[in-house]
Write an enzyme that holds these catalytic residues in place. Structure first.
Site, PDB file in Angstrom:
ATOM      1  CD  GLN A  78       9.575 108.762-108.087  1.00 33.58           C
ATOM      2  OE1 GLN A  78      10.156 108.376-109.084  1.00 33.58           O
ATOM      3  NE2 GLN A  78      10.076 108.617-106.887  1.00 33.58           N
ATOM      4  CG  PHE A  79       3.187 112.141-105.637  1.00 33.22           C
ATOM      5  CD1 PHE A  79       3.326 112.762-104.409  1.00 33.22           C
ATOM      6  CD2 PHE A  79       2.893 110.785-105.680  1.00 33.22           C
ATOM      7  CE1 PHE A  79       3.181 112.035-103.231  1.00 33.22           C
ATOM      8  CE2 PHE A  79       2.748 110.055-104.514  1.00 33.22           C
ATOM      9  CZ  PHE A  79       2.893 110.680-103.281  1.00 33.22           C
ATOM     10  CB  THR A  80       7.935 111.195-104.159  1.00 29.77           C
ATOM     11  OG1 THR A  80       8.523 110.362-105.153  1.00 29.77           O
ATOM     12  CG2 THR A  80       6.774 110.475-103.491  1.00 29.77           C
TER      13      THR A  80
END
Length: 150
Positions: A78-80
Site C-alpha cells: 500500500q504505497f499510500t
C-alpha cells in the site's frame, strides 16, 4: 518502511471480482515502502510483527503474538502509507518507492515474514486494484515506522 497492522477475525483481497487471498484469525498487514528502505528494515519489522503481542491470553490480556495463536497473516502492499499531508489537501506520494525498488522489497518482506512467522503468509497483488475486506477484531490497529522505532 511503514506498516499498518490490524488484528482481524477474517480478511480477504479481491482482484477483478475474484478472491485471491483469504485469512481467518490473524493479522492484516499493509506495507508501505520508500526509497531508503533496506533488508535491515524488513528484518526488524517482520520480527516485530511476528512477535508483537496483540491477542488475548486466558485472562483477556493482550499477551499473545500471532505465532503464539498459530494465526494467519495477510500482507498487502500500500504505497499510500507513504503519503505526506504537510501541504494542502492533496496527499503527496513522492516518498513512495517506484516499482523497480518496491516490488523486490515487498517480495523480500513477504519471504522474511514467512520465516519470522514460521508459516506461509497470504498476499495481495502488487500494484493491482485490490478490494480489501476485513473484520477488525477489537478493533486493534497498530502503526509502525521502521525509521521511527518507538
Amino acid at each position: 518502511m511503514r506498516v499498518l497492522i490490524q488484528r482481524v477475525k477474517r480478511a480477504s483481497v479481491t482482484v477483478d471480482s475474484e478472491i485471491i487471498s483469504l485469512i481467518d484469525k490473524g493479522l492484516l498487514v499493509f506495507v508501505g515502502i520508500c526509497d531508503e528502505d533496506s533488508n535491515e528494515d524488513i528484518e526488524w519489522l517482520t520480527k516485530k510483527i511476528a512477535n508483537i503481542r496483540l491477542f488475548d491470553d486466558e485472562n483477556g490480556v493482550m499477551n499473545l503474538s500471532v505465532t503464539d495463536i498459530d494465526g494467519e497473516i495477510l500482507a498487502v502492499s500500500q504505497f499510500t502509507l507513504m503519503a505526506s499531508t504537510k501541504k494542502g489537501n492533496r496527499p503527496s506520494y513522492i516518498k513512495a518507492a517506484k516499482p523497480e525498488i518496491s516490488i523486490p522489497l515487498y517480495e523480500e518482506f513477504c519471504t522474511e515474514m514467512e520465516i519470522a512467522a514460521n508459516k506461509p503468509i497470504k498476499r495481495g497483488i502488487f500494484g493491482a486494484d485490490m478490494k480489501v475486506e476485513l473484520i477488525n477484531d477489537g478493533p486493534v490497529t497498530i502503526y509502525i515506522d521502521s525509521k521511527n522505532r518507538e
